[in-house]
Enzyme design. Structure first.
Site, short mmCIF file in Angstrom:
data_model
loop_
_atom_site.label_atom_id
_atom_site.label_comp_id
_atom_site.label_asym_id
_atom_site.label_seq_id
_atom_site.Cartn_x
_atom_site.Cartn_y
_atom_site.Cartn_z
N LYS A 193 -33.32 -43.18 6.45
CA LYS A 193 -32.53 -43.12 7.95
C LYS A 193 -31.03 -42.16 7.18
O LYS A 193 -30.21 -42.72 6.73
CB LYS A 193 -32.25 -44.08 8.83
CG LYS A 193 -31.38 -44.07 10.39
CD LYS A 193 -30.55 -44.94 10.38
CE LYS A 193 -29.43 -44.84 10.24
NZ LYS A 193 -28.26 -43.83 10.18
N SER A 246 -20.15 -47.86 3.57
CA SER A 246 -19.17 -48.87 3.34
C SER A 246 -19.49 -50.29 2.70
O SER A 246 -20.86 -50.71 3.34
CB SER A 246 -18.79 -49.04 5.08
OG SER A 246 -19.40 -49.23 5.46
N GLU A 248 -18.57 -52.53 3.71
CA GLU A 248 -18.31 -53.65 5.42
C GLU A 248 -19.96 -53.32 5.58
O GLU A 248 -21.14 -54.43 6.19
CB GLU A 248 -17.84 -53.00 6.77
CG GLU A 248 -17.45 -54.19 7.53
CD GLU A 248 -17.39 -53.06 9.19
OE1 GLU A 248 -16.51 -51.77 8.06
OE2 GLU A 248 -17.45 -53.32 10.08
N GLY A 250 -22.68 -53.10 3.62
CA GLY A 250 -23.64 -53.38 2.34
C GLY A 250 -23.28 -54.98 2.39
O GLY A 250 -24.18 -55.27 2.65
N GLU A 267 -25.09 -48.81 -3.01
CA GLU A 267 -23.88 -48.73 -3.63
C GLU A 267 -23.02 -48.20 -2.70
O GLU A 267 -22.67 -47.49 -1.74
CB GLU A 267 -24.07 -46.94 -4.05
CG GLU A 267 -24.28 -46.15 -5.04
CD GLU A 267 -22.89 -45.14 -4.41
OE1 GLU A 267 -21.53 -45.56 -4.11
OE2 GLU A 267 -23.21 -43.76 -4.02
N CYS A 301 -18.24 -41.35 -2.42
CA CYS A 301 -17.89 -42.76 -3.33
C CYS A 301 -16.97 -42.64 -4.09
O CYS A 301 -16.07 -44.18 -4.73
CB CYS A 301 -18.89 -43.61 -3.10
SG CYS A 301 -20.31 -42.41 -3.99
N GLU A 398 -10.04 -47.72 0.34
CA GLU A 398 -10.53 -46.29 0.27
C GLU A 398 -10.49 -45.26 2.30
O GLU A 398 -10.72 -45.73 3.04
CB GLU A 398 -12.21 -46.38 0.40
CG GLU A 398 -13.07 -45.31 -0.34
CD GLU A 398 -14.57 -45.66 -0.01
OE1 GLU A 398 -15.42 -46.68 0.89
OE2 GLU A 398 -14.79 -45.09 -0.56
P1 NAI Z 1 -21.46 -46.61 7.80
O1 NAI Z 1 -21.65 -47.49 5.90
O2 NAI Z 1 -21.06 -47.36 8.59
O3 NAI Z 1 -22.42 -45.57 7.46
C1 NAI Z 1 -23.73 -45.45 6.37
C2 NAI Z 1 -25.22 -45.32 6.69
O4 NAI Z 1 -25.49 -46.01 7.68
C3 NAI Z 1 -25.22 -44.35 8.18
O5 NAI Z 1 -26.30 -43.59 7.67
C4 NAI Z 1 -25.38 -45.44 9.39
O6 NAI Z 1 -26.23 -44.63 10.36
C5 NAI Z 1 -25.54 -46.51 8.47
N1 NAI Z 1 -25.63 -47.98 9.42
C6 NAI Z 1 -24.13 -47.52 9.64
N2 NAI Z 1 -24.50 -49.07 10.32
C7 NAI Z 1 -25.82 -49.92 9.94
C8 NAI Z 1 -26.00 -51.39 10.09
N3 NAI Z 1 -25.74 -52.53 10.66
N4 NAI Z 1 -27.09 -51.25 9.24
C9 NAI Z 1 -28.08 -50.45 8.72
N5 NAI Z 1 -27.88 -49.34 8.62
C10 NAI Z 1 -26.53 -48.77 9.25
O7 NAI Z 1 -20.01 -45.63 7.25
P2 NAI Z 1 -19.25 -45.06 8.04
O8 NAI Z 1 -19.08 -45.86 9.24
O9 NAI Z 1 -20.50 -43.37 8.33
O10 NAI Z 1 -17.47 -44.04 7.62
C11 NAI Z 1 -16.86 -45.27 7.74
C12 NAI Z 1 -16.15 -45.32 6.51
O11 NAI Z 1 -17.81 -45.90 4.87
C13 NAI Z 1 -15.42 -44.33 5.81
O12 NAI Z 1 -14.37 -43.79 6.68
C14 NAI Z 1 -16.33 -44.87 4.02
O13 NAI Z 1 -14.83 -45.05 3.33
C15 NAI Z 1 -17.09 -45.62 3.83
N6 NAI Z 1 -18.66 -44.55 3.25
C16 NAI Z 1 -18.31 -44.74 1.99
C17 NAI Z 1 -19.35 -44.28 1.42
C18 NAI Z 1 -19.89 -44.25 0.40
O14 NAI Z 1 -20.44 -42.77 -0.21
N7 NAI Z 1 -20.25 -44.81 -0.90
C19 NAI Z 1 -20.15 -43.10 2.98
C20 NAI Z 1 -20.36 -42.81 3.80
C21 NAI Z 1 -19.02 -43.79 4.13
#
Ligand code: NAI
Length: 797
Positions: A193, A246, A248, A250, A267, A301, A398
């Site tokens: 996804k 994120s 959270e 994770g 990650e 990240c 972050e």
């Molecule tokens: P997110 O962690 O919500 O999104 C990443 C992926 O996880 C997306 O595909 C999303 O649809 C999916 N996702 C969201 N909730 C889920 C759940 N409960 N179960 C399974 N999959 C789920 O990140 P978001 O909200 O886009 O960004 C928020 C913050 O997270 C950013 O400001 C940043 O600090 C951090 N982040 C870190 C990343 C990294 O590469 N370490 C990448 C993206 C965001």
């Protein structure tokens, strides 16, 4: 038009837009909206609607994409399941050809992919064209190689099965490649996804997979938001979840998968330090900062978001940085001379603005160049905070935007402690012309990747992944492949027979009862000394006929905390050369051998084992200690072959302090098989022996004392396994936890470990044949007792 003389004077350059015609044509062909890619075909969403994907540079819609529902996810998982056996059964060289074809096709469509990526995410075309997409192709080529090597290089391993992969929006196609290439190489099939903000290159990749002839069902792509992601995580027929995003989310995924037997790699976020010493090449370091925090608008990240500068050069460094910031061009990402494009989405922009406003109230000085930002898109200027307090929110959280917080240090030790003052541990960058200093610092940083005199380098041959709350598991290279493989012996192990164990009956130490007297009670073993259990209770250990053999301490939370503290104090152990640890282990093996008879009698008395079986267990335990003594200086890292004029040192580092919950079957051998590889690699442990048969472990106190095992390296707390496991799992200063016990206890450990995101290895309620050398010892244990740190070290011009 400016005159040439003026241009030479200002060095201004005019616009040089990339032609987006092919991308617009492709989008026009999909005007009616995208479906999911399931079983080799694009299918309309089973139910539920579509949502709009926006271009962050214009805030205008680009496409309509399907919101995946339970039915879509189920169809995708079923397709992946149907395809998996056949895919895994292909000769590795056949799978390699498929991956190779994907790499070729990506290269053929490089321009379209780059432009779509830039339109969807907002990253400058220079980056998508020169970094993201070439790395995608490189990833598939590299893993095409692994597909044909996996059988010989990973004997005894098998694919995990169906992998659910959930990726973020910051490197949409590159993250897909990082997930899909190793999974397919190892013989798994995938349901992926993409992030809701940036699904387009994944859909284009699905077309490429069709075009390249990838068998149906091997790769399935379901679009949607977090709710769709959660459906994949929860699907009962998924064998593994790989997630980037994120911390959270994770954490939520760790909890949701606890006890399901799903393999997991995470990650997550970071707040990576960028350390500049006074002998660094400051101009090069400034360019490193640009690549660290203003690359991809800081939405990385592993962004070097905390600048730590040695005090004596701080003002010079800041001046140079500000001058460089003034030359960064923020604007249309499709313009080839743009350095920074828009932020991916409004919520992310709001989040960045919130942090910047907060930073201004936290006492740091905020500097932004006065150049005006383009109108219309979600732009944010490069931002520098100087004088940030290490404990302030902007230095700890972050931000995931182009915001750098800077502070100073005086000594290398202070630099290391400031750098490690973070709950994260993804990456770090160290700048010094003195190789000795740079490596000394790199070795002490708690980070999965360390770049020396460089920043944000990636390669398919090099593992990437974090320490601490940045997650666990690695992506890339040999270490990354393990995330998509499972040892045959582990997968096939039979379930443990459930034993109805009554709770341990607590009796006060020295109380009025008819159990053996207090001086015969084995105490706990903490910091190299016998310690009374904090609660003042013990419990009786019985033989199979129910006769009391002795008493041991009933440890509680406080005892675990004391043991963890004692383990933390034994810092010298991890710093010893493997050779020195080996000497201690050889001594331990000899001392254990000298007392074999005594241990065998104890086993017979406790478990009712025949004399022959008991001797066999003790002999195997002695052999096992010798085995790991031999390995203590031989579990080498690697030098990855990533680029020319570059060594990348993949070092196997101990976790630090580990918690180990030992099995009931084979009480001595099980204990030795888990504790000894952990300490051989330089960890200190807090071990909980079999609650039913703990006396062999308490008998070990003397053996440990006489073998010169330093105080605090092995700490033993007897008591109720699952009660103590919970405290260990929740403890922030335990980096990794092994659990061998009933299935529900393992599930509870996985769930409780979500808080600090520690790496866990549980037996999933399965029985292990401890006597077997194939199951009870080997590199698997050493790999689980270490984490890989990759240190990038360029050399030459
Ligand atoms: P997110 O962690 O919500 O999104 C990443 C992926 O996880 C997306 O595909 C999303 O649809 C999916 N996702 C969201 N909730 C889920 C759940 N409960 N179960 C399974 N999959 C789920 O990140 P978001 O909200 O886009 O960004 C928020 C913050 O997270 C950013 O400001 C940043 O600090 C951090 N982040 C870190 C990343 C990294 O590469 N370490 C990448 C993206 C965001």
């Amino acid at each position: 038009m400016p005159r040439i003389a003026e241009i030479l004077d200002t060095m201004e350059y005019g616009p040089s837009p990339e032609d987006s015609g092919i991308a617009r044509d492709w989008l026009a062909r999909h005007e009616a909206g995208f479906g999911h890619f399931i079983d080799g075909k694009f299918v309309a969403p089973a139910e539920g609607g579509r949502f709009e994907v926006l271009n962050p540079a214009t805030s205008k819609p680009l496409a309509q994409v399907a919101q995946g529902t339970a039915k879509d996810v189920d169809a995708a998982v079923k397709a992946a399941r149907r395809a998996q056996k056949g895919w895994a059964a292909l000769p590795g060289s056949e799978r390699a050809r498929h991956l190779y074809a994907l790499a070729r096709h990506v290269q053929r469509r490089e321009r379209l992919l780059s432009v779509i990526e830039t339109m969807d995410n907002g990253k400058p075309i220079r980056e998508s064209r020169d970094i993201d997409i070439p790395l995608v192709a490189r990833h598939f080529y590299h893993h095409a190689g692994w597909a044909s090597l996996v059988e010989t290089e990973f004997p005894g391993y098998r694919p995990v099965g169906v992998c659910g992969q959930i990726i973020p929006w910051n490197f949409p196609l590159l993250m897909l490649a990082w997930k899909v290439a190793p999974a397919l190489a190892a013989g798994n099939t995938v349901v992926l996804k993409p992030a809701e903000f940036t699904p387009l290159t994944a859909l284009l990749f699905a077309e490429i997979a069709q075009e390249a002839g990838l068998p149906p069902g091997v790769l399935n792509i379901v679009t949607g938001d977090g709710a769709t992601g959660a459906l994949i995580v929860d699907h009962p027929d998924v064998d593994k979840i790989a997630f980037t995003g994120s911390t959270e989310v994770g954490r939520r995924i760790r909890e949701a998968t606890a006890g399901t037997g799903k393999k997991l790699s995470l990650e997550l976020g970071g707040k990576s330090p960028f350390i500049v010493f006074d002998d660094a090449d400051l101009d090069a370091a400034v360019e490193g900062v640009v690549d660290s925090i203003w690359f991809n608008q800081g939405q990385v990240c592993c962004a070097g978001s905390r600048l730590l500068v040695q005090e004596s050069v701080a003002d010079r460094m800041y001046d140079k940085l500000k001058r460089r910031m003034a030359t960064l061009r923020v604007g249309d990402p499709l313009d080839k001379s743009t350095d920074m494009g828009p932020i991916v989405a409004q919520v992310q922009l709001d989040r960045i603005k919130h942090y910047v406003e907060l930073g201004k109230t936290e006492g740091a000085a905020c500097w932004q160049d006065s150049a005006t930002l383009p109108k219309g898109g979600l732009y944010f200027p490069p931002t520098l905070f100087t004088g940030a307090e290490p404990a302030s929110t902007i230095a700890q959280d972050e931000i995931f935007g182009p915001v750098l917080t800077a502070s100073t240090f005086r000594t290398p030790d202070e630099a290391v402690s400031l750098a490690n003052n973070s709950r994260y541990g993804l990456a770090a960058s160290v700048w010094s012309e003195t190789v000795n200093q740079a490596l000394h610092v790199a070795a002490r940083l708690k980070a999965g990747v360390v770049w020396i005199n460089c920043a944000n380098m990636f390669d398919a041959a090099v593992g990437f992944g974090g320490y601490r709350e940045s997650g666990f598991g690695r992506e890339g290279g040999r270490e990354g492949l393990y995330e998509y493989l499972v040892a045959g012996w582990e997968k096939d192990a039979p379930a443990l027979k459930p034993v109805a164990a009554a709770p341990l009956a607590a009796v006060p130490l020295g109380g009025d009862h008819d159990l053996p007297s207090i001086d015969r009670t084995a105490k706990l073993y903490v910091g190299g000394k016998q310690a009374r259990p904090d609660g003042g209770y013990s419990y009786g250990v019985t033989d199979p006929k129910g006769r009391v053999l002795g008493q041991v301490g009933l440890g509680n939370r406080k005892d675990i905390r004391n043991a963890v503290e004692a383990a933390h104090k034994a810092t010298g152990w991890g710093g010893l050369a493997g050779h020195n640890r080996a000497q201690v282990l050889y001594f331990l093996a000899e001392n254990l051998a000298a007392r074999s008879e005594e241990f065998a009698h104890r086993l017979t008395a406790m478990t009712g084992a025949t004399a022959k079986a008991a001797s066999a267990e003790v002999e195997a335990a002695v052999r096992r200690v010798f085995f790991y003594a031999g390995f203590a200086d031989k579990y080498d890292g690697q030098v990855h072959d990533a680029r020319a004029r570059q060594v990348t040192l993949a070092m196997n580092e101990p976790w630090g302090v580990m918690g180990i919950l030992c099995p009931d079957e084979a009480p001595l051998l099980g204990f030795v098989s888990l504790v000894v590889p952990a300490i051989a690699m330089g960890n200190r442990v807090v071990a909980v022996p079999s609650p039913r048969h703990p006396l062999v472990a308490t008998d070990l106190y003397q053996v440990l004392d006489t073998s010169d095992v330093p105080d605090g390296v092995v700490n033993i707390v007897t008591g109720e396994r699952d009660v103590l496991a919970k405290t260990l799992a929740e403890h922030d200063d335990i980096a990794a936890l092994w659990y061998a016990g009933p299935a529900d206890g393992g599930a509870a450990v996985e769930k409780a470990s979500a808080g600090s995101l520690k790496a866990t290895w549980t037996n999933q309620g399965r029985r292990r044949d401890w006597l077997s050398d194939a199951e009870g010892q080997g590199r698997d244990y050493l790999r689980r007792a270490t984490q890989v740190k990759n240190i990038w070290l360029p050399y030459g011009e």
